[in-house]
Design a protein around this motif. Sequence first.
Motif, PDB file in Angstrom:
ATOM      1  N   CYS A 185      34.051-106.471  74.299  1.00  7.65           N
ATOM      2  CA  CYS A 185      35.106-106.947  75.184  1.00  7.65           C
ATOM      3  C   CYS A 185      34.879-106.283  76.538  1.00  7.65           C
ATOM      4  N   PRO A 186      34.728-107.065  77.625  1.00  8.11           N
ATOM      5  CA  PRO A 186      34.425-106.454  78.926  1.00  8.11           C
ATOM      6  C   PRO A 186      35.580-105.614  79.491  1.00  8.11           C
ATOM      7  N   VAL A 187      36.764-105.744  78.893  1.00  7.56           N
ATOM      8  CA  VAL A 187      37.910-104.968  79.379  1.00  7.56           C
ATOM      9  C   VAL A 187      38.183-103.776  78.455  1.00  7.56           C
ATOM     10  N   GLY A 188      38.347-104.065  77.164  1.00  5.08           N
ATOM     11  CA  GLY A 188      38.649-102.980  76.211  1.00  5.08           C
ATOM     12  C   GLY A 188      37.417-102.210  75.763  1.00  5.08           C
ATOM     13  N   LEU A 189      36.209-102.788  76.022  1.00  2.00           N
ATOM     14  CA  LEU A 189      34.916-102.197  75.640  1.00  2.00           C
ATOM     15  C   LEU A 189      34.776-101.973  74.136  1.00  2.00           C
ATOM     16  N   ASN A 190      35.641-102.644  73.336  1.00  4.06           N
ATOM     17  CA  ASN A 190      35.499-102.547  71.875  1.00  4.06           C
ATOM     18  C   ASN A 190      34.505-103.607  71.393  1.00  4.06           C
ATOM     19  N   THR A 191      33.783-103.292  70.311  1.00  6.93           N
ATOM     20  CA  THR A 191      32.776-104.211  69.766  1.00  6.93           C
ATOM     21  C   THR A 191      33.465-105.365  69.047  1.00  6.93           C
ATOM     22  N   LEU A 192      32.931-106.577  69.252  1.00  6.12           N
ATOM     23  CA  LEU A 192      33.503-107.782  68.641  1.00  6.12           C
ATOM     24  C   LEU A 192      32.598-108.274  67.511  1.00  6.12           C
ATOM     25  N   ALA A 193      33.172-108.996  66.561  1.00  7.81           N
ATOM     26  CA  ALA A 193      32.371-109.533  65.446  1.00  7.81           C
ATOM     27  C   ALA A 193      33.029-110.793  64.896  1.00  7.81           C
ATOM     28  N   GLU A 204      41.087-111.760  62.658  1.00 10.41           N
ATOM     29  CA  GLU A 204      40.818-110.350  62.386  1.00 10.41           C
ATOM     30  C   GLU A 204      40.826-109.536  63.680  1.00 10.41           C
ATOM     31  N   GLU A 205      40.931-108.222  63.504  1.00 11.87           N
ATOM     32  CA  GLU A 205      41.081-107.330  64.663  1.00 11.87           C
ATOM     33  C   GLU A 205      39.891-107.413  65.620  1.00 11.87           C
ATOM     34  N   LYS A 206      38.668-107.522  65.052  1.00 14.59           N
ATOM     35  CA  LYS A 206      37.466-107.522  65.911  1.00 14.59           C
ATOM     36  C   LYS A 206      37.065-108.923  66.369  1.00 14.59           C
ATOM     37  N   GLN A 207      37.844-109.915  65.999  1.00 13.56           N
ATOM     38  CA  GLN A 207      37.491-111.301  66.299  1.00 13.56           C
ATOM     39  C   GLN A 207      37.314-111.535  67.804  1.00 13.56           C
ATOM     40  N   PRO A 208      36.246-112.253  68.198  1.00 16.26           N
ATOM     41  CA  PRO A 208      36.119-112.590  69.619  1.00 16.26           C
ATOM     42  C   PRO A 208      37.128-113.667  70.023  1.00 16.26           C
ATOM     43  N   HIS A 218      36.270-112.157  75.134  1.00 16.65           N
ATOM     44  CA  HIS A 218      36.978-110.872  75.116  1.00 16.65           C
ATOM     45  C   HIS A 218      37.410-110.548  73.698  1.00 16.65           C
ATOM     46  N   GLY A 219      37.966-109.346  73.523  1.00 20.37           N
ATOM     47  CA  GLY A 219      38.748-109.063  72.333  1.00 20.37           C
ATOM     48  C   GLY A 219      40.178-109.502  72.624  1.00 20.37           C
ATOM     49  N   TYR A 220      41.049-109.448  71.603  1.00 20.36           N
ATOM     50  CA  TYR A 220      42.428-109.906  71.830  1.00 20.36           C
ATOM     51  C   TYR A 220      43.166-108.956  72.773  1.00 20.36           C
ATOM     52  N   GLN A 317      29.429-110.369  76.660  1.00 21.17           N
ATOM     53  CA  GLN A 317      28.931-109.145  77.304  1.00 21.17           C
ATOM     54  C   GLN A 317      28.333-108.252  76.233  1.00 21.17           C
ATOM     55  N   GLY A 318      27.081-107.821  76.468  1.00 22.31           N
ATOM     56  CA  GLY A 318      26.409-106.922  75.515  1.00 22.31           C
ATOM     57  C   GLY A 318      26.921-105.498  75.660  1.00 22.31           C
TER      58      GLY A 318
END
Length: 321
Positions: A185-193, A204-208, A218-220, A317-318
């Motif tokens: 997520c380009p804002v939260g910087l958490n990994t998405l899956a 799910e929590e990591k859902q894009p 992004h993440g949610y 975003q990688g």
Amino acid sequence: NFLQVGRSTESPIDFVVTDTISGSQNNDETQITQSTISRFACRIVCDRSPPYTARIFAAGFDSSKNIFLGEKAAKWKNPDGHMDGLTTNGVLVMHPKGGFTEESKPGVWREISVCGDVYTLRETRSAQQRGKLVENETNVLQDGSLIDLCGATLLWRTADGLFHTPTQKHIEALRQEINAARPQCPVGLNTLAFPSINRKDVVEEKQPWAYLSCGHVHGYHNWGHRSDTEANERECPMCRTIGPYVPLWLGCEAGFYVDAGPPTHAFTPCGHVCSEKSAKYWSQIPLPHGTHAFHAACPFCATQLSGEHNCIKLIFQGPID
């Protein structure tokens, strides 16, 4: 060898079809009260020897081995003396130009009669006046032919066509590959899956998630609301474009893919993700809707497509590290 398709659950029907509910919201509130699909909608006759040609005919045989047609169905006698007719709401068929491949383009919708003749469409689905006979076209089904029964659209795939289609394993490998790249997520910087294909109903929590006007993934997050009246008008924090913000789901029905490309595009507004060529193919197919309208729909959930091109390229975003 023949297969009968229809709404009836009587023994002559081999393949029972119910109305497709757009957006796959199968709860009690959206149940169809009056189905528009014929009880004996159509029959498909397949040759037993190569090339195993399959032909489609409107209506079907009931338990007394008679062709079953509703009272309001159009019927007539042909010049050679044999009777023909159409089901009440019609059996429409479209053969895509170029089969079911990356290069395919939409064909023309036609109506099929009880005897398998090809007609232009009636003015509305249940009009008494039949269309014009199209003498240079046949009722032979091809790989990728679409069969519309007024309430459900079926996709005909041949064994050879499915042999060249990506498998469920391939789609799962694409999912794992995109997750292994650890999009962030380009804002939260958490990994998405992307969630596993079996868990396709629970976010799910990591859902894009993606902004469908620009494609930024992004993440949610719960900010960016632009309107009190339009619940899903959100402003993308990356480019300030305003549009719907939805969770992304990997389209998991392998038979709908025209190629084996990576999942890079999302349908709008439902957020189902598939390859670019598959997304562009379905986004230009006009599917019958109601008595005389046509619109493109997501093949995975039947939601009517909208937006500039009916689908959007996703911008992931990688990881920054």
